[in-house]
Design a protein around this motif. Sequence first.
Motif, PDB file in Angstrom:
ATOM      1  N   LEU A  33       0.856  -1.187   0.000  1.00 35.65           N
ATOM      2  CA  LEU A  33       0.000   0.000   0.000  1.00 35.65           C
ATOM      3  C   LEU A  33       0.891   1.235   0.000  1.00 35.65           C
ATOM      4  O   LEU A  33       1.782   1.362   0.840  1.00 35.65           O
ATOM      5  N   ALA A  34       0.634   2.145  -0.940  1.00 39.17           N
ATOM      6  CA  ALA A  34       1.514   3.300  -1.107  1.00 39.17           C
ATOM      7  C   ALA A  34       1.047   4.529  -0.343  1.00 39.17           C
ATOM      8  O   ALA A  34       1.770   5.521  -0.280  1.00 39.17           O
ATOM      9  N   GLY A  35      -0.148   4.495   0.216  1.00 37.83           N
ATOM     10  CA  GLY A  35      -0.699   5.690   0.856  1.00 37.83           C
ATOM     11  C   GLY A  35      -0.205   5.865   2.278  1.00 37.83           C
ATOM     12  O   GLY A  35      -0.713   5.244   3.204  1.00 37.83           O
ATOM     13  N   SER A  36       0.784   6.735   2.476  1.00 40.18           N
ATOM     14  CA  SER A  36       1.314   6.975   3.821  1.00 40.18           C
ATOM     15  C   SER A  36       0.993   8.370   4.340  1.00 40.18           C
ATOM     16  O   SER A  36       1.050   8.607   5.547  1.00 40.18           O
ATOM     17  N   SER A  37       0.660   9.300   3.446  1.00 37.54           N
ATOM     18  CA  SER A  37       0.461  10.701   3.836  1.00 37.54           C
ATOM     19  C   SER A  37      -0.835  11.244   3.246  1.00 37.54           C
ATOM     20  O   SER A  37      -0.831  11.902   2.201  1.00 37.54           O
ATOM     21  N   PRO A  38      -1.970  10.987   3.901  1.00 37.35           N
ATOM     22  CA  PRO A  38      -3.255  11.421   3.342  1.00 37.35           C
ATOM     23  C   PRO A  38      -3.322  12.914   3.048  1.00 37.35           C
ATOM     24  O   PRO A  38      -3.861  13.315   2.012  1.00 37.35           O
ATOM     25  N   ASP A  39      -2.769  13.748   3.928  1.00 39.94           N
ATOM     26  CA  ASP A  39      -2.893  15.193   3.722  1.00 39.94           C
ATOM     27  C   ASP A  39      -2.179  15.642   2.456  1.00 39.94           C
ATOM     28  O   ASP A  39      -2.682  16.489   1.709  1.00 39.94           O
ATOM     29  N   VAL A  40      -1.006  15.069   2.178  1.00 36.97           N
ATOM     30  CA  VAL A  40      -0.268  15.435   0.962  1.00 36.97           C
ATOM     31  C   VAL A  40      -1.038  14.985  -0.279  1.00 36.97           C
ATOM     32  O   VAL A  40      -1.210  15.747  -1.241  1.00 36.97           O
TER      33      VAL A  40
ATOM     34  N   LEU B  65     -13.502  15.109  -0.349  1.00 35.93           N
ATOM     35  CA  LEU B  65     -12.203  14.450  -0.217  1.00 35.93           C
ATOM     36  C   LEU B  65     -11.854  14.317   1.257  1.00 35.93           C
ATOM     37  O   LEU B  65     -12.084  15.255   2.041  1.00 35.93           O
ATOM     38  N   GLY B  66     -11.299  13.178   1.624  1.00 36.62           N
ATOM     39  CA  GLY B  66     -10.990  13.031   3.031  1.00 36.62           C
ATOM     40  C   GLY B  66     -10.015  11.913   3.328  1.00 36.62           C
ATOM     41  O   GLY B  66      -9.544  11.192   2.442  1.00 36.62           O
ATOM     42  N   SER B  67      -9.719  11.793   4.599  1.00 40.96           N
ATOM     43  CA  SER B  67      -8.802  10.762   5.079  1.00 40.96           C
ATOM     44  C   SER B  67      -9.605   9.593   5.628  1.00 40.96           C
ATOM     45  O   SER B  67     -10.573   9.770   6.346  1.00 40.96           O
ATOM     46  N   GLY B  68      -9.166   8.416   5.269  1.00 43.54           N
ATOM     47  CA  GLY B  68      -9.852   7.221   5.754  1.00 43.54           C
ATOM     48  C   GLY B  68      -8.882   6.195   6.302  1.00 43.54           C
ATOM     49  O   GLY B  68      -8.837   5.083   5.813  1.00 43.54           O
ATOM     50  N   GLY B  69      -8.063   6.569   7.281  1.00 41.65           N
ATOM     51  CA  GLY B  69      -8.142   7.878   7.917  1.00 41.65           C
ATOM     52  C   GLY B  69      -6.745   8.353   8.303  1.00 41.65           C
ATOM     53  O   GLY B  69      -5.757   7.677   8.062  1.00 41.65           O
ATOM     54  N   VAL B  70      -6.707   9.505   8.953  1.00 43.02           N
ATOM     55  CA  VAL B  70      -5.502   9.922   9.646  1.00 43.02           C
ATOM     56  C   VAL B  70      -5.431   9.107  10.934  1.00 43.02           C
ATOM     57  O   VAL B  70      -6.383   9.079  11.715  1.00 43.02           O
TER      58      VAL B  70
END
Length: 339
Positions: free
Chosen positions: A55-62, A76-81
């Motif tokens: 899984l490549a998603g490490s930084s939701p905010d970026v 758009l959102g984080s699922g989750g931080v």
Amino acid sequence: MSSKKLRLSVLDQSPIRKGATAIQAVQETIQLAKFTEQLGYTRFWVAEHHNTGILAGSSPDVLLAHLAAHTSTIRLGSGGVMLPNHSALKVAESFRMLEALAPGRIDLGMGRAPGTDRVTASILNPSNQFREQDFVEQLADLQNYFHDTADPGTIHRSIRAIPQVDTVPAMWLLSSSGQSGLFAAHFGMGFSFAHFINPVGGPQAVKLYRDRFQPSDDLTEPEANMAIFLFCSEDPEKVVQFKAVMDARFLQFEKGVITPLSYNDVKDVVYTEAEQDRIRYNRQRVVAGSPTMVKERLNVLAENYDIDEIMVVTICEDFDDRLRSYGLLAELFELEKLS
């Protein structure tokens, strides 16, 4: 619930397909966000995972900042931080910046789990004690930062989350148990149950959340959804192959081994009786089948949960099959396409 039209949303983890790269995975996330916006999906959430090769998603905010620049209507959102990995002030400032970029379109979904192993979590945040009370205090601090309402008698009294903006992200708690649902109810936040992690107890957790809900400045009525692994295809063989890979992926994860898998890797595997028991259990976390079967199953889940929104997580070998699955779903539930 039956009188409401079912809304569909996306939870994307930027999965790295076997033979693909992390860069490709992120590009596929961007393409999927634009595609599902056009199809009429309600929201698009991206996940936070660490120290994993699948899984490549490490930084939701970026990632969300980039998605905000390439979409215009979808939430758009984080699922989750994963809140224990971060300071509340840093999260507040990141999501205030996102609100400045896409006012009124941002969801801050938060979880208590670290999104990784304990060792990695302790390095991400060396002060993390994994205490429930710390999590509760972070939630209270976040609300105060977003509304500039810090208690004058606390250390936070002179601290403001920058940039100062007029809108507040919608706050959601994500959980695979009922505990965070109680926190969501107490703080007046939305609640998303991770059925794709735990297929047991979700409807009861959502009901308890609704029963205990206390209105907040941000949310006057309870708002809940659930998330599930899903694959929809008109090709029965593709469904069989999807299930086989998911069966193996779940077992692999439970054994602490995490590598990309293809159907060719698992098609000839013979499972023990104990593994077959786990497969039967884990298949409750997944809806996979023909359009008719998928629609029927989702309607049943929505009724059981008493919700009008389901978040879909789709991971498959072929990216075109992934897009096709989301496209079929949009047709099944007559989502309103962008003109």
